[in-house]
Design a protein around this motif. Sequence first.
Motif, mmCIF file in Angstrom:
data_model
loop_
_atom_site.group_PDB
_atom_site.id
_atom_site.type_symbol
_atom_site.label_atom_id
_atom_site.label_comp_id
_atom_site.label_asym_id
_atom_site.label_seq_id
_atom_site.Cartn_x
_atom_site.Cartn_y
_atom_site.Cartn_z
ATOM 1 N N ILE A 57 0.840 -1.203 0.000
ATOM 2 C CA ILE A 57 0.000 0.000 0.000
ATOM 3 C C ILE A 57 0.871 1.247 0.000
ATOM 4 O O ILE A 57 0.652 2.196 -0.767
ATOM 5 N N GLU A 95 -3.150 1.121 -8.289
ATOM 6 C CA GLU A 95 -4.160 1.126 -7.235
ATOM 7 C C GLU A 95 -4.290 -0.292 -6.688
ATOM 8 O O GLU A 95 -3.886 -1.260 -7.337
ATOM 9 N N TYR A 141 -5.514 2.691 1.508
ATOM 10 C CA TYR A 141 -4.955 3.395 0.343
ATOM 11 C C TYR A 141 -5.458 4.835 0.282
ATOM 12 O O TYR A 141 -4.721 5.743 -0.124
#
Length: 389
Positions: A57, A95, A141
């Motif tokens: 992350i 992502e 995130y």
Amino acid sequence: MKKKITPRQWAMIHPKGCVNQTNDFLRVADELLATSILTSLSPKLEEKIAIAVVAYIEDLISGLGLWESWVKTHKRMYGKYLPFYEVTEEYTVGEPNKQDLAFLVWHYSYKGAENDTVPYPLNETILKQAELWYPVVERAYEELPENTALSAYFSLCPTDINVAEEKLWWLHQGTYLTAPSMWAYNGQYTAQDMYMMPTGPLALFLYEWIGILSSDNNWQMLPNIRLQKTEERTEEMRIKNRHYYDRCLQLYGEHLLCLDSYEALQHFFHTVCEWKTKEGEEGIFSHLKNNKNFVLLQHPEKGILLKADICEAIYTSSNELYDKAWAEQHAFLLLTKPYLCAPDLLKYLVGNDLLPDACFPQTTDNDIVKQHADFIARHALLYFYREDD
């Protein structure tokens, strides 16, 4: 009750002086650990996986570039971002993705396994763990702070060679993505060795890693960055190898041979290579006389690539020794155990789909191995697959 991740554990996955907002990241790691269902793993390995997911992350948030570099390289090599897992249109590089989490769990479960077994990547527990952790990871995130100390960490090559080598050392064996590859070595290698030992899921050499992570060509000018083995083949050897290759095609009609006895191997040496058994010796390469069979690849440049007692795994139209049942039990080991097959011979077998029955242990899934055999060998064997590249 599971223990908490310590600040020291979190710091150890970072370069010196690059730890930021420790408590925020530890909170997420503790939440992951509390919801771990990886009960078949040791508590220590569970902790390492939780830390790795949080480091993943942090990588995405901070622009370190490790994960993005490896998945893009995988796509360039194999046509998709990840091995094993279906990548849909929803998959977004840069992502969090469920497939990424599943791969990380598999990567760590394999490299940290105490019994040396290879987990099945589509194991229900691995897939379910990725599902359970994804909402936590997605929220983290959005909420965790960027670690500016890691942003563009490899972009510029330091002018101080010692600082540059410290960064490369961390890249080689300290990051959440590459560290598992080096666990088996237990630190038994030198700073110079790191240039010769590929690392990470794709078994990339440091010059390859840094070439992906940075456009600064000064990295490629470092003294040892492309440290290569000394060329051992003279021009005379190359001419001989080509001659043997041509003779092999002339006499056998192919250059991959599965020979059913030591006597058949002797016949090859006598007819193709025109070698003679020395007086007083039992035969050429007499230490092989007790082996059952031999696969031999006569390479036009590298010469004879020879391995004993694996012919049963190799499917060719001319190999009468092929044994499907034996192959289903043993062929996968050729992709994962060092020394069972010479690197260039294994690459030839993989590249020509000659191990069709190899399947993950305790499964009958050979399709997933067929699709990812080269990756599996890279990931498992590292130097012992790429030493001749």
